[in-house]
Design a protein around this motif. Structure first.
Motif, PDB file in Angstrom:
ATOM      1  N   TYR A 169       0.630  -0.922   0.222  1.00 28.06           N
ATOM      2  CA  TYR A 169       0.311   0.016   0.467  1.00 28.06           C
ATOM      3  C   TYR A 169       0.986   1.248   0.785  1.00 28.06           C
ATOM      4  CZ  TYR A 169      -4.162  -2.858   1.206  1.00 28.06           C
ATOM      5  OH  TYR A 169      -5.023  -3.099   0.811  1.00 28.06           O
ATOM      6  N   ALA A 170       2.178   1.380   1.460  1.00 32.54           N
ATOM      7  CA  ALA A 170       2.959   2.003   1.093  1.00 32.54           C
ATOM      8  C   ALA A 170       3.315   2.803  -0.406  1.00 32.54           C
ATOM      9  CB  ALA A 170       3.506   2.370   2.039  1.00 32.54           C
ATOM     10  N   ASN A 171       3.956   1.696  -1.590  1.00 34.68           N
ATOM     11  CA  ASN A 171       4.585   1.990  -2.922  1.00 34.68           C
ATOM     12  C   ASN A 171       2.746   2.173  -3.766  1.00 34.68           C
ATOM     13  OD1 ASN A 171       6.970   0.993  -2.015  1.00 34.68           O
ATOM     14  ND2 ASN A 171       6.405  -1.126  -2.094  1.00 34.68           N
ATOM     15  N   HIS A 172       1.794   2.104  -3.270  1.00 41.98           N
ATOM     16  CA  HIS A 172       0.998   2.061  -4.279  1.00 41.98           C
ATOM     17  C   HIS A 172       0.966   3.922  -3.638  1.00 41.98           C
ATOM     18  CE1 HIS A 172      -0.598  -1.803  -4.953  1.00 41.98           C
ATOM     19  NE2 HIS A 172      -1.176  -2.207  -4.367  1.00 41.98           N
ATOM     20  N   VAL A 173       0.377   4.825  -2.863  1.00 36.93           N
ATOM     21  CA  VAL A 173       0.528   5.577  -3.031  1.00 36.93           C
ATOM     22  C   VAL A 173       1.895   6.232  -2.893  1.00 36.93           C
ATOM     23  CG1 VAL A 173      -1.282   5.592  -0.940  1.00 36.93           C
ATOM     24  CG2 VAL A 173       0.781   5.973  -0.036  1.00 36.93           C
ATOM     25  N   PHE A 174       3.031   6.223  -3.012  1.00 38.83           N
ATOM     26  CA  PHE A 174       4.322   6.657  -3.697  1.00 38.83           C
ATOM     27  C   PHE A 174       4.527   6.290  -4.638  1.00 38.83           C
ATOM     28  CE2 PHE A 174       5.661   6.827   1.332  1.00 38.83           C
ATOM     29  CZ  PHE A 174       5.474   7.944   1.431  1.00 38.83           C
ATOM     30  N   ASN A 175       3.950   5.654  -5.236  1.00 38.20           N
ATOM     31  CA  ASN A 175       4.364   5.507  -6.511  1.00 38.20           C
ATOM     32  C   ASN A 175       5.363   5.181  -7.091  1.00 38.20           C
ATOM     33  OD1 ASN A 175       3.654   4.679  -9.319  1.00 38.20           O
ATOM     34  ND2 ASN A 175       4.102   6.632  -9.958  1.00 38.20           N
ATOM     35  N   THR A 176       6.720   4.562  -6.065  1.00 35.97           N
ATOM     36  CA  THR A 176       7.775   4.444  -5.762  1.00 35.97           C
ATOM     37  C   THR A 176       8.498   3.988  -6.712  1.00 35.97           C
ATOM     38  OG1 THR A 176       7.167   3.224  -3.370  1.00 35.97           O
ATOM     39  CG2 THR A 176       9.280   2.830  -4.227  1.00 35.97           C
ATOM     40  N   PRO A 177       9.785   4.496  -6.945  1.00 38.09           N
ATOM     41  CA  PRO A 177      10.269   4.607  -8.609  1.00 38.09           C
ATOM     42  C   PRO A 177      10.747   3.045  -7.880  1.00 38.09           C
ATOM     43  CG  PRO A 177      11.542   5.886  -7.660  1.00 38.09           C
ATOM     44  CD  PRO A 177      10.477   5.882  -6.303  1.00 38.09           C
ATOM     45  N   LEU A 178      11.131   2.323  -8.518  1.00 37.03           N
ATOM     46  CA  LEU A 178      12.207   0.298  -9.001  1.00 37.03           C
ATOM     47  C   LEU A 178      13.738   1.004  -8.904  1.00 37.03           C
ATOM     48  CD1 LEU A 178      12.414  -2.246  -8.674  1.00 37.03           C
ATOM     49  CD2 LEU A 178      12.351  -2.436 -11.142  1.00 37.03           C
ATOM     50  N   ASP A 179      14.637   0.256  -7.612  1.00 39.49           N
ATOM     51  CA  ASP A 179      15.736   0.605  -7.357  1.00 39.49           C
ATOM     52  C   ASP A 179      16.665  -0.109  -8.507  1.00 39.49           C
ATOM     53  OD1 ASP A 179      15.415   1.431  -4.397  1.00 39.49           O
ATOM     54  OD2 ASP A 179      14.083   0.034  -5.502  1.00 39.49           O
ATOM     55  N   GLU A 180      17.418   0.943  -8.897  1.00 39.76           N
ATOM     56  CA  GLU A 180      18.387   0.601 -10.400  1.00 39.76           C
ATOM     57  C   GLU A 180      18.943  -0.958 -10.028  1.00 39.76           C
ATOM     58  OE1 GLU A 180      19.960  -0.716 -14.054  1.00 39.76           O
ATOM     59  OE2 GLU A 180      18.828   1.334 -13.310  1.00 39.76           O
ATOM     60  N   ALA A 181      19.155  -1.728  -9.283  1.00 39.03           N
ATOM     61  CA  ALA A 181      19.378  -2.969  -8.663  1.00 39.03           C
ATOM     62  C   ALA A 181      18.566  -3.635  -8.438  1.00 39.03           C
ATOM     63  CB  ALA A 181      19.869  -2.907  -6.824  1.00 39.03           C
ATOM     64  N   PHE A 182      17.234  -3.819  -9.118  1.00 34.35           N
ATOM     65  CA  PHE A 182      16.377  -4.693  -8.896  1.00 34.35           C
ATOM     66  C   PHE A 182      15.837  -4.720 -10.615  1.00 34.35           C
ATOM     67  CE2 PHE A 182      15.338  -2.996  -4.177  1.00 34.35           C
ATOM     68  CZ  PHE A 182      16.478  -4.428  -3.894  1.00 34.35           C
ATOM     69  N   SER A 183      16.470  -4.320 -11.153  1.00 31.72           N
ATOM     70  CA  SER A 183      15.998  -3.730 -12.802  1.00 31.72           C
ATOM     71  C   SER A 183      15.241  -4.879 -12.683  1.00 31.72           C
ATOM     72  CB  SER A 183      16.029  -2.443 -13.369  1.00 31.72           C
ATOM     73  OG  SER A 183      17.774  -2.577 -14.127  1.00 31.72           O
ATOM     74  N   SER A 184      16.497  -6.176 -12.985  1.00 36.54           N
ATOM     75  CA  SER A 184      16.562  -7.391 -14.131  1.00 36.54           C
ATOM     76  C   SER A 184      15.095  -8.234 -14.070  1.00 36.54           C
ATOM     77  CB  SER A 184      18.338  -7.908 -13.860  1.00 36.54           C
ATOM     78  OG  SER A 184      17.714  -8.328 -12.268  1.00 36.54           O
ATOM     79  N   ARG A 185      14.634  -8.042 -12.693  1.00 35.28           N
ATOM     80  CA  ARG A 185      13.202  -7.989 -12.559  1.00 35.28           C
ATOM     81  C   ARG A 185      12.116  -7.640 -11.973  1.00 35.28           C
ATOM     82  NH1 ARG A 185      12.291 -13.252 -13.706  1.00 35.28           N
ATOM     83  NH2 ARG A 185      11.546 -13.549 -12.145  1.00 35.28           N
ATOM     84  N   GLU A 186      12.438  -6.576 -13.338  1.00 34.56           N
ATOM     85  CA  GLU A 186      11.710  -5.841 -13.001  1.00 34.56           C
ATOM     86  C   GLU A 186       9.959  -6.294 -13.713  1.00 34.56           C
ATOM     87  OE1 GLU A 186      10.490  -1.099 -14.806  1.00 34.56           O
ATOM     88  OE2 GLU A 186      11.651  -1.999 -15.823  1.00 34.56           O
ATOM     89  N   TRP A 187       8.483  -5.703 -12.924  1.00 31.86           N
ATOM     90  CA  TRP A 187       7.168  -6.284 -12.867  1.00 31.86           C
ATOM     91  C   TRP A 187       6.108  -5.258 -13.648  1.00 31.86           C
ATOM     92  CZ3 TRP A 187       2.599  -6.991 -10.696  1.00 31.86           C
ATOM     93  CH2 TRP A 187       1.710  -7.799 -11.065  1.00 31.86           C
ATOM     94  N   ARG A 188       5.712  -4.830 -14.311  1.00 32.89           N
ATOM     95  CA  ARG A 188       4.401  -4.481 -14.332  1.00 32.89           C
ATOM     96  C   ARG A 188       3.483  -5.503 -14.575  1.00 32.89           C
ATOM     97  NH1 ARG A 188       5.668   0.534 -13.279  1.00 32.89           N
ATOM     98  NH2 ARG A 188       8.114   0.940 -14.538  1.00 32.89           N
ATOM     99  N   GLY A 189       2.759  -5.372 -13.810  1.00 39.13           N
ATOM    100  CA  GLY A 189       1.178  -5.507 -13.429  1.00 39.13           C
ATOM    101  C   GLY A 189       0.424  -4.974 -14.441  1.00 39.13           C
ATOM    102  N   GLU A 190      -0.870  -5.467 -13.942  1.00 36.72           N
ATOM    103  CA  GLU A 190      -1.866  -5.679 -15.106  1.00 36.72           C
ATOM    104  C   GLU A 190      -3.179  -4.478 -14.366  1.00 36.72           C
ATOM    105  OE1 GLU A 190      -4.671  -9.278 -14.842  1.00 36.72           O
ATOM    106  OE2 GLU A 190      -2.674 -10.505 -15.988  1.00 36.72           O
ATOM    107  N   PRO A 191      -3.166  -3.651 -14.572  1.00 38.44           N
ATOM    108  CA  PRO A 191      -3.908  -2.672 -14.068  1.00 38.44           C
ATOM    109  C   PRO A 191      -4.723  -2.452 -12.808  1.00 38.44           C
ATOM    110  CG  PRO A 191      -3.616  -1.795 -16.310  1.00 38.44           C
ATOM    111  CD  PRO A 191      -3.784  -3.113 -15.721  1.00 38.44           C
ATOM    112  N   VAL A 192      -4.946  -2.619 -12.290  1.00 33.23           N
ATOM    113  CA  VAL A 192      -6.100  -2.543 -11.008  1.00 33.23           C
ATOM    114  C   VAL A 192      -7.348  -2.317 -11.627  1.00 33.23           C
ATOM    115  CG1 VAL A 192      -6.294  -2.860  -8.230  1.00 33.23           C
ATOM    116  CG2 VAL A 192      -4.470  -3.235  -8.836  1.00 33.23           C
ATOM    117  N   THR A 193      -8.850  -2.477 -11.632  1.00 35.98           N
ATOM    118  CA  THR A 193      -9.325  -2.129 -11.460  1.00 35.98           C
ATOM    119  C   THR A 193     -11.291  -2.199 -10.587  1.00 35.98           C
ATOM    120  OG1 THR A 193     -10.299  -4.321 -12.284  1.00 35.98           O
ATOM    121  CG2 THR A 193      -9.754  -2.835 -14.056  1.00 35.98           C
TER     122      THR A 193
END
Length: 193
Positions: A169-193
């Motif tokens: 929930y914190a990441n949702h409200v902050f729209n937290t940017p992904l750290d470069e260290a984790f970018s190799s496993r970046e995941w883009r989910g389906e939009p929440v409806t």
């Protein structure tokens, strides 16, 4: 669904933190070795970050779930909550640190069954707990027990749900940017409806 609101609060660093936030950030750095973007944003409310760190630490140290199972739980919850940040980070941690087979993390990320029957039973039960808001029926509990889990494991799942709710929930409200260290496993989910 209308566009989600994102907090405009800045990252809190060790250099600009008030004393209480600095203390929590220093503890976080000692605990995990770095300060990911999520922590720097959560430090806007030191109690939020402290509560997250305490729960996460307790789960890691006292859980009856082994490290692979813990990552299955964290990753499943993060995906179910459509948290792109945590799904990416836990994919990385699972692969690089907890040695979870990539076919397991990829199955969770894609919403497919896990090839390992015991881990699939865990993923399924976590989803039931998430979807029923902690009210599994007898059949779901029995399937979990039949896979070799116990009532104590249910309590581990509840603690994981609490921890992941805070971070997701914190990441949702902050729209937290992904750290470069984790970018190799970046995941883009389906939009929440």
């Amino acid at each position: 669904m209308s566009k989600p609101y994102h907090l405009q609060l800045p990252q809190v660093t060790l250099e600009n933190a008030e004393p209480e936030a600095r203390e929590v950030l220093e503890r976080a750095k000692r605990q995990v070795g770095r300060l990911p973007n999520m922590y720097l944003l959560m430090a806007n409310h030191p109690g939020l970050l402290e509560t997250y760190l305490n729960g996460y630490d307790h789960l890691r140290k006292s859980s009856r779930l082994n490290p692979v199972e813990q990552e299955v739980v964290f990753l499943t919850l993060s995906r179910e909550n459509s948290c792109e940040y945590c799904t990416s980070v836990h994919s990385f941690i699972a692969d690089q640190m907890s040695k979870v087979p990539t076919e397991v993390t990829d199955a969770i990320r894609d919403g497919r069954p896990i090839p390992d029957a015991r881990l699939e039973a865990l993923r399924t039960f976590v989803r039931v707990m998430h979807d029923t808001r902690g009210r599994p029926d007898q059949a779901a509990a029995q399937a979990f027990f039949d896979a070799g889990y116990s009532e104590q494991h249910i309590l581990d799942v509840i603690l994981a749900i609490a921890v992941k709710t805070i971070s997701n929930y914190a990441n949702h409200v902050f729209n937290t940017p992904l750290d470069e260290a984790f970018s190799s496993r970046e995941w883009r989910g389906e939009p929440v409806t």
